[in-house]
Design an enzyme around this catalytic site. Structure first.
Site, short mmCIF file in Angstrom:
data_model
loop_
_atom_site.label_atom_id
_atom_site.label_comp_id
_atom_site.label_asym_id
_atom_site.label_seq_id
_atom_site.Cartn_x
_atom_site.Cartn_y
_atom_site.Cartn_z
N GLY A 120 0.83 -1.19 0.00
CA GLY A 120 0.00 0.00 0.00
C GLY A 120 0.87 1.24 0.00
CD GLN B 139 -26.20 -15.54 4.21
OE1 GLN B 139 -27.42 -15.38 4.31
NE2 GLN B 139 -25.66 -16.21 3.21
N GLY C 124 -32.87 -6.03 -2.98
CA GLY C 124 -32.30 -5.22 -4.06
C GLY C 124 -31.53 -4.03 -3.54
CD GLU D 261 -0.11 -8.16 7.87
OE1 GLU D 261 -0.36 -7.00 7.48
OE2 GLU D 261 1.03 -8.66 7.84
C1 LIG Z 1 -6.09 -0.31 13.70
C2 LIG Z 1 -6.10 -1.64 13.03
C3 LIG Z 1 -6.61 -1.53 11.59
C4 LIG Z 1 -6.31 -2.83 10.84
C5 LIG Z 1 -6.99 -2.96 9.52
C6 LIG Z 1 -6.75 -1.81 8.55
C7 LIG Z 1 -6.65 -2.32 7.14
C8 LIG Z 1 -6.24 -1.26 6.15
C9 LIG Z 1 -5.71 -1.86 4.90
C10 LIG Z 1 -4.47 -2.73 5.20
C11 LIG Z 1 -3.92 -3.34 3.96
C12 LIG Z 1 -2.82 -4.11 3.95
C13 LIG Z 1 -2.04 -4.47 5.16
C14 LIG Z 1 -1.44 -5.81 4.90
C15 LIG Z 1 0.01 -5.71 4.45
C16 LIG Z 1 0.57 -7.05 4.07
O1 LIG Z 1 -0.10 -7.90 3.53
S1 LIG Z 1 2.21 -7.27 4.55
C17 LIG Z 1 2.65 -8.83 3.87
C18 LIG Z 1 1.98 -9.98 4.62
N1 LIG Z 1 2.56 -11.20 4.16
C19 LIG Z 1 2.40 -12.36 4.84
O2 LIG Z 1 1.69 -12.46 5.81
C20 LIG Z 1 3.22 -13.52 4.32
C21 LIG Z 1 2.70 -14.84 4.85
N2 LIG Z 1 3.78 -15.82 4.91
C22 LIG Z 1 4.49 -16.02 6.09
O3 LIG Z 1 4.27 -15.43 7.09
C23 LIG Z 1 5.57 -17.09 6.06
O4 LIG Z 1 6.14 -17.28 4.84
C24 LIG Z 1 5.00 -18.45 6.55
C25 LIG Z 1 4.59 -18.31 7.97
C26 LIG Z 1 3.80 -18.85 5.69
C27 LIG Z 1 6.03 -19.53 6.40
O5 LIG Z 1 7.14 -19.14 7.17
P1 LIG Z 1 8.53 -19.81 6.83
O6 LIG Z 1 9.53 -19.30 7.73
O7 LIG Z 1 8.75 -19.66 5.35
O8 LIG Z 1 8.38 -21.38 7.09
P2 LIG Z 1 7.80 -22.20 8.29
O9 LIG Z 1 8.64 -23.42 8.38
O10 LIG Z 1 6.33 -22.38 8.16
O11 LIG Z 1 8.10 -21.34 9.63
C28 LIG Z 1 9.35 -21.51 10.28
C29 LIG Z 1 9.15 -21.30 11.73
O12 LIG Z 1 8.86 -19.92 11.96
C30 LIG Z 1 7.66 -19.78 12.65
N3 LIG Z 1 7.04 -18.54 12.18
C31 LIG Z 1 6.60 -18.29 10.93
N4 LIG Z 1 6.07 -17.04 10.86
C32 LIG Z 1 6.19 -16.50 12.11
C33 LIG Z 1 5.84 -15.24 12.68
N5 LIG Z 1 5.22 -14.27 11.97
N6 LIG Z 1 6.14 -15.03 13.99
C34 LIG Z 1 6.74 -16.00 14.70
N7 LIG Z 1 7.10 -17.24 14.24
C35 LIG Z 1 6.82 -17.46 12.95
C36 LIG Z 1 6.87 -21.01 12.33
O13 LIG Z 1 5.91 -21.26 13.34
C37 LIG Z 1 7.96 -22.05 12.31
O14 LIG Z 1 8.28 -22.33 13.64
P3 LIG Z 1 8.81 -23.81 14.02
O15 LIG Z 1 10.02 -24.02 13.15
O16 LIG Z 1 7.68 -24.74 13.67
O17 LIG Z 1 9.08 -23.70 15.47
C1 LIG Z 2 -5.54 -5.37 -0.41
C2 LIG Z 2 -4.13 -5.92 -0.28
C3 LIG Z 2 -3.15 -5.14 0.32
C4 LIG Z 2 -1.84 -5.65 0.46
N1 LIG Z 2 -0.88 -4.84 1.03
C5 LIG Z 2 0.39 -5.33 1.11
C6 LIG Z 2 1.43 -4.51 1.67
O1 LIG Z 2 1.20 -3.37 2.04
N2 LIG Z 2 2.69 -5.02 1.74
C7 LIG Z 2 3.00 -6.30 1.31
O2 LIG Z 2 4.15 -6.71 1.41
N3 LIG Z 2 2.03 -7.10 0.79
C8 LIG Z 2 0.74 -6.64 0.68
N4 LIG Z 2 -0.24 -7.45 0.15
C9 LIG Z 2 0.12 -8.77 -0.36
C10 LIG Z 2 -0.39 -9.87 0.56
O3 LIG Z 2 0.30 -9.87 1.76
C11 LIG Z 2 -0.26 -11.22 -0.16
O4 LIG Z 2 -1.11 -11.18 -1.29
C12 LIG Z 2 -0.66 -12.36 0.76
O5 LIG Z 2 0.34 -12.55 1.71
C13 LIG Z 2 -0.92 -13.66 0.01
O6 LIG Z 2 0.25 -14.05 -0.69
P1 LIG Z 2 0.18 -14.34 -2.27
O7 LIG Z 2 -0.47 -13.19 -2.92
O8 LIG Z 2 1.53 -14.79 -2.68
O9 LIG Z 2 -0.83 -15.55 -2.38
P2 LIG Z 2 -0.44 -17.07 -2.74
O10 LIG Z 2 0.41 -17.63 -1.70
O11 LIG Z 2 0.03 -17.12 -4.16
O12 LIG Z 2 -1.90 -17.72 -2.60
C14 LIG Z 2 -2.59 -18.31 -3.69
C15 LIG Z 2 -3.15 -19.66 -3.21
O13 LIG Z 2 -2.04 -20.51 -2.93
C16 LIG Z 2 -2.24 -21.18 -1.69
N5 LIG Z 2 -0.95 -21.46 -1.04
C17 LIG Z 2 0.18 -20.72 -1.12
N6 LIG Z 2 1.15 -21.26 -0.39
C18 LIG Z 2 0.65 -22.39 0.17
C19 LIG Z 2 1.16 -23.40 1.05
N7 LIG Z 2 2.41 -23.37 1.51
N8 LIG Z 2 0.33 -24.39 1.44
C20 LIG Z 2 -0.95 -24.43 0.99
N9 LIG Z 2 -1.50 -23.52 0.14
C21 LIG Z 2 -0.70 -22.52 -0.25
C22 LIG Z 2 -3.02 -20.18 -0.88
O14 LIG Z 2 -3.76 -20.82 0.19
C23 LIG Z 2 -3.95 -19.54 -1.91
O15 LIG Z 2 -5.14 -20.35 -2.00
C24 LIG Z 2 -1.54 -6.96 0.00
C25 LIG Z 2 -2.54 -7.75 -0.60
C26 LIG Z 2 -3.84 -7.24 -0.73
C27 LIG Z 2 -4.90 -8.10 -1.38
#
Ligand SMILES: CCCCCCCCCC/C=C\CCCC(=O)SCCNC(=O)CCNC(=O)[C@H](O)C(C)(C)COP(=O)(O)OP(=O)(O)OC[C@H]1O[C@@H](n2cnc3c(N)ncnc32)[C@H](O)[C@@H]1OP(=O)(O)O
Ligand SMILES: Cc1cc2nc3c(=O)[nH]c(=O)nc-3n(C[C@H](O)[C@H](O)[C@H](O)COP(=O)(O)OP(=O)(O)OC[C@H]3O[C@@H](n4cnc5c(N)ncnc54)[C@H](O)[C@@H]3O)c2cc1C
Length: 650
Positions: free
Chosen positions: A175, A388, A395, A418
Site C-alpha cells: 500500500g 448474508q 435489491g 497479512e
Molecule cells: C487499527 C487496526 C486496523 C487494521 C486494519 C486496517 C486495514 C487497512 C488496509 C491494510 C492493507 C494491507 C495491510 C497488509 C500488508 C501485508 O499484507 S504485509 C505482507 C503480509 N505477508 C504475509 O503475511 C506472508 C505470509 N507468509 C508467512 O508469514 C511465512 O512465509 C509463513 C509463515 C507462511 C512460512 O514461514 P517460513 O519461515 O517460510 O516457514 P515455516 O517453516 O512455516 O516457519 C518456520 C518457523 O517460523 C515460525 N514462524 C513463521 N512465521 C512467524 C511469525 N510471523 N512469527 C513468529 N514465528 C513465525 C513457524 O511457526 C515455524 O516455527 P517452528 O520451526 O515450527 O518452530
Molecule cells: C488489499 C491488499 C493489500 C496488500 N498490502 C500489502 C502490503 O502493504 N505489503 C506487502 O508486502 N504485501 C501486501 N499485500 C500482499 C499480501 O500480503 C499477499 O497477497 C498475501 O500474503 C498472500 O500471498 P500471495 O499473494 O503470494 O498468495 P499465494 O500464496 O500465491 O496464494 C494463492 C493460493 O495458494 C495457496 N498457497 C500458497 N502457499 C501455500 C502453502 N504453503 N500451502 C498451501 N496452500 C498454499 C493459498 O492458500 C492460496 O489459496 C496486499 C494484498 C492485498 C490483497
C-alpha cells in the site's frame, strides 16, 4: 428515555427502540471497553463533525479513482493541521480518528501508520530509531511495508529480492508504494559472504525528498484498480542493482558487521514481528466491519415491510420472518464473539511484545499461532456475514446506497492480506502438532493432554447447559480433531516424505486448526460475559447461546461422532437457537444501537439511525452524474439517429 429516539424518526424503528429490555448506553460502554474508550470516540466524532475538511466532499462510491485518491490526500492534508488528534500516547483515540476520517477508503498512508512505523519501532536499533523515527512521525518520511513480490507473497523464504552485502525483482502490492510514499521497509533475502541468511527488513529511501521523483535504479508505479481499497495506491517497485548503506538494514535483532560478518538474532522469526502486530490488530477491527453490516441489515429489516403473514392483516416487518432473523442474528452474535476475542488478542499481544523487547521469546510461537488463527477464522466468517447481511436487504442491499457492497469488498481483502487464511491455518496446525508431541502442554493447548475426558456430553436442556459443560464439549471436539490429524500425519509419514505427508493431511490439519480457534473464542466469550454487570447478562447470554448453539448445530457431525452427543441433544440445541433468536428479536435494534457506530462510518442510507430510508434513497440518487440531464447526451449521440432512421422507413 432511549437517547436514540428522536423526533421525525421512522415510526417503525421508534417502536422497536421502545421494546429495549436493557440499558443501551450500558451495553455501549461494556462493548467499547469502558468510559474512557467511549469518551475517546465521542471526542473524535465531535471533532470531525466540526471540521468539514475531514469529511468526504460527496459519497465516495460516486468518485472516480483519481477523485478517491484526491479525497484521501485532501483529508490527510487536513489531518496534518490537527496534530492534537494524533497522539501516540492515546493510540485508541488516534486509531479511531484515522479510521473515522478514512473509513473504508483506505487512506494512502494506511501502511505508514499500520506497518512502517510499528516495524521501524520494533526492528530498528536505538541509533537507527533516533535518526529515522522523528522524521517518520513528523511526515517528512512517509513509508510502506514492501515484502510481497509479483511472484511471492506467502513464501517468504523464496523472495527474489536479494540484499547482497555489496552486490533484479519487483515488489508488488504494498500500500502507498505506487505514488506517495518516499520510503519503504523492504523485506529481502540477505546474502552476505556468499551465504543466504533469509528474509530481513531494510529501511530504503525510494523517492527524492525534494522532487518526490523515483530514485535512479528504481521503477515505481500503481498496480491498477482493485476490488476495493482504491483510495490507496498499492504499487510496484522494481530494483535494478540499487545500493543502500549497510546501516539501512534494521539491526535491532540481527546485524551485518563492516567486514560482512552476519550476527544472528535470538530467533529468526523476530523479523516477522510486523505481520504478527497487524494480525493482532486486525481481528477487532474486522469484527467492527461485521457490526456495521449487521447494524444496516437489522435497522433496515425493521422499516422494510414486505408480504402479509396473515392475509388482510397488512404487510409485516421483514425482521418478523424467522428466516430473516436466522440470516442476521447469528452474525450479530459473532460480532460480540469476535470483538471480545480481538480485544483479548490485543491485550495478549501487548503483554508478549513487552517480553519480546526484553529478549524473552518463549511466547513467540503462541502469539504467532493465536494471531494467525484468529485472523484466518474471523476474516473469513466476517466476509460470510457481510454477504448474508447484503442478501437480507434484497435489491437495495446491492446498491452502494446500502454501504454493504463497500463493506463486502473491504472485508474480503482481509482474507488475503497479512497472510492468506489457509496458509495461516496451516501455521496454527504446525503449532498444534508440536504441542501433541509435548508430554505436557500448557495454556491454550492444555486440553490436548486431557486423558480422562468424558465419553459423552451431559447436556440435558439448553436452559441448564452450563459454561463448564459447553467448554467440556468443545474441548472434546477440538481434541478429537487435532489428535485425528496428528495420527493421520504420523501414519502418512510412514509411507512418504515428511513434506508430502504434510500436504496429504493439510485439509484435516486446517479443520483441526479451526476447532482450536473456535474453542478459544467460545471460552473467551463466556469468560467475558461472566464479568458483565447483571442487567446486561440476559441479552449477552442470549447472544452467546445463539453463537455457541448455532456453531454446534451447524457442525453436528463432529458432536454426534462416536455417540458423544445423541440426536436428541442436537434437537435440544436447535430449540436453544430458536429460543435465543426469539429473545433477541425485541432487542435487535437496541443491540445494534449499542455498537454506537457513527453515520460517518456507517455510510448507509438503509442503516441510518432515523430509519427514513426511502426519502434518503432519492437524496442519494441525486449524486449520480447520470441525473445531470433528463436526456443523457449518449442517447442523442448514438440512439436518436438510429430510431429516426427506422421511423423514416416505417
Ligand atoms: C487499527 C487496526 C486496523 C487494521 C486494519 C486496517 C486495514 C487497512 C488496509 C491494510 C492493507 C494491507 C495491510 C497488509 C500488508 C501485508 O499484507 S504485509 C505482507 C503480509 N505477508 C504475509 O503475511 C506472508 C505470509 N507468509 C508467512 O508469514 C511465512 O512465509 C509463513 C509463515 C507462511 C512460512 O514461514 P517460513 O519461515 O517460510 O516457514 P515455516 O517453516 O512455516 O516457519 C518456520 C518457523 O517460523 C515460525 N514462524 C513463521 N512465521 C512467524 C511469525 N510471523 N512469527 C513468529 N514465528 C513465525 C513457524 O511457526 C515455524 O516455527 P517452528 O520451526 O515450527 O518452530
Ligand atoms: C488489499 C491488499 C493489500 C496488500 N498490502 C500489502 C502490503 O502493504 N505489503 C506487502 O508486502 N504485501 C501486501 N499485500 C500482499 C499480501 O500480503 C499477499 O497477497 C498475501 O500474503 C498472500 O500471498 P500471495 O499473494 O503470494 O498468495 P499465494 O500464496 O500465491 O496464494 C494463492 C493460493 O495458494 C495457496 N498457497 C500458497 N502457499 C501455500 C502453502 N504453503 N500451502 C498451501 N496452500 C498454499 C493459498 O492458500 C492460496 O489459496 C496486499 C494484498 C492485498 C490483497
Amino acid at each position: 428515555m432511549n437517547s436514540y429516539i428522536k423526533e421525525g424518526d421512522n415510526p417503525d424503528i421508534t417502536e422497536e427502540r421502545k421494546k429495549a429490555s436493557f440499558n443501551v448506553d450500558a451495553l455501549t460502554t461494556f462493548y467499547h471497553g469502558g468510559d474512557k474508550q467511549l469518551q475517546n470516540r465521542r471526542e473524535v466524532e465531535k471533532y470531525i463533525e466540526d471540521h468539514k475538511e475531514l469529511q468526504d466532499t460527496r459519497p465516495t462510491p460516486f468518485m472516480s479513482r483519481d477523485e478517491l485518491i484526491d479525497n484521501s490526500l485532501r483529508k490527510i492534508a487536513g489531518m496534518a493541521k490537527f496534530n492534537e488528534m494524533i497522539d501516540m500516547n492515546n493510540i485508541d483515540r488516534t486509531t479511531y480518528f484515522l479510521q473515522l476520517v478514512h473509513v473504508r477508503d483506505s487512506m494512502a498512508f494506511s501502511l505508514h501508520y499500520l506497518m512502517f512505523l510499528p516495524v521501524l519501532n520494533s526492528q530498528a536499533s536505538p541509533d537507527q530509531l533516533s535518526e529515522w523515527l522523528p522524521k517518520s512521525l513528523s511526515g517528512t518520511i512517509i513509508g510502506t511495508y514492501a515484502q510481497t513480490e509479483m511472484g511471492h507473497g506467502t513464501n517468504l523464504s523464496k523472495l527474489e529480492t536479494t540484499a547482497t552485502y555489496d552486490p533484479k525483482t519487483s515488489k508488488w502490492w504494498p500500500g502507498s508504494l505506487g505514488k506517495f510514499c518516499n520510503h519503504a521497509i523492504i523485506v529481502a533475502n540477505l546474502w552476505t559472504n556468499g551465504v543466504c541468511e533469509g528474509p530481513h527488513p531494510f529501511f530504503v529511501q525510494i523517492r527524492n525528498l525534494e522532487t518526490h521523483e523515483s530514485l535512479p535504479n528504481i521503477k515505481l508505479g500503481d498496480i491498477g484498480p482493485k476490488l476495493s481499497l482504491n483510495g490507496s495506491d498499492n504499487g510496484y517497485l522494481v530494483f535494478d542493482h540499487f545500493r543502500i548503506p549497510r546501516n539501512n538494514m534494521l539491526m535491532r535483532y540481527s546485524k551485518v558487521l563492516p567486514d560482512g560478518t552476519y550476527v544472528k538474532p535470538p530467533n529468526a522469526k523476530l523479523a516477522y514481528g510486523g505481520m504478527v502486530f497487524v494480525r493482532s490488530m486486525m481481528v477487532k477491527d474486522i469484527a467492527n466491519h461485521l457490526a456495521n453490516a449487521v447494524t444496516i441489515a437489522t435497522r433496515y429489516s425493521c422499516v422494510r415491510r414486505q408480504g402479509e403473514m396473515k392475509i388482510g392483516a397488512g404487510e409485516v416487518k421483514i425482521l418478523d420472518y424467522q428466516t430473516q432473523q436466522y440470516r442476521i442474528f447469528p452474525f450479530m452474535s459473532k460480532v460480540f464473539a469476535f470483538r471480545f476475542a480481538g480485544q483479548q488478542l490485543q491485550e495478549i499481544y501487548k503483554e508478549i511484545s513487552k517480553e519480546l523487547k526484553m529478549g524473552k521469546l518463549s511466547q513467540l510461537a503462541d502469539i504467532h499461532a493465536l494471531s494467525s488463527g484468529l485472523k484466518a477464522l474471523v476474516t473469513f466468517e466476517v466476509q460470510q456475514g457481510i454477504e448474508q447481511c447484503r442478501l437480507a436487504c434484497g435489491g437495495h442491499g446491492f446498491s452502494h446506497a446500502s454501504g454493504i457492497p463497500e463493506l463486502a469488498a473491504f472485508s474480503c481483502g482481509s482474507c488475503t492480506y497479512e497472510g492468506d487464511n489457509i496458509v495461516l491455518l496451516l501455521q496454527v496446525a504446525k503449532f498444534l502438532m508440536s504441542n501433541c508431541t509435548n508430554s505436557v502442554s500448557s495454556g491454550v493447548c492444555a486440553y490436548l493432554q486431557e486423558k480422562n475426558s468424558s465419553k459423552s456430553s451431559d447436556l440435558t436442556t439448553h436452559q441448564q447447559y452450563s459454561d463448564k459443560q459447553i467448554i467440556q464439549d468443545f474441548e472434546h471436539v477440538a481434541r478429537k480433531s487435532v489428535l485425528r490429524a496428528f495420527d493421520k500425519l504420523r501414519l502418512t509419514s510412514q509411507t512418504c516424505q515428511k513434506h508430502e505427508a504434510w500436504n496429504r493431511c493439510s485439509v484435516e490439519l486446517c479443520k483441526a486448526a479451526r476447532w482450536h480457534v473456535r474453542l478459544y473464542i467460545v471460552r473467551n466469550f463466556l469468560a467475558t460475559i461472566a464479568i458483565a454487570q447483571d442487567e446486561l447478562k440476559p441479552v449477552l447470554r442470549a447472544l452467546a447461546q445463539l453463537f455457541i448453539f448455532d456453531l454446534q448445530v451447524s457442525n453436528k457431525g463432529d458432536f454426534l461422532e462416536n455417540g458423544y452427543m445423541k440426536i436428541q441433544q442436537i434437537e435440544e440445541l436447535k430449540e436453544g437457537v430458536w429460543q435465543a433468536m426469539s429473545t433477541i428479536r425485541n432487542d435487535a435494534v437496541s443491540i445494534v444501537d449499542a455498537f454506537a457506530i457513527h453515520e460517518f462510518e456507517l455510510k448507509s442510507v438503509l442503516g441510518r439511525r432515523d430509519g427514513n430510508v426511502y426519502p434518503g434513497l432519492f437524496e442519494w440518487a441525486k449524486h449520480s452524474q447520470l441525473n445531470k440531464n433528463d436526456v443523457h447526451p449518449a442517447f442523442d449521440k448514438y440512439l436518436a439517429p438510429i430510431i429516426t432512421k427506422i421511423r423514416s422507413r416505417m
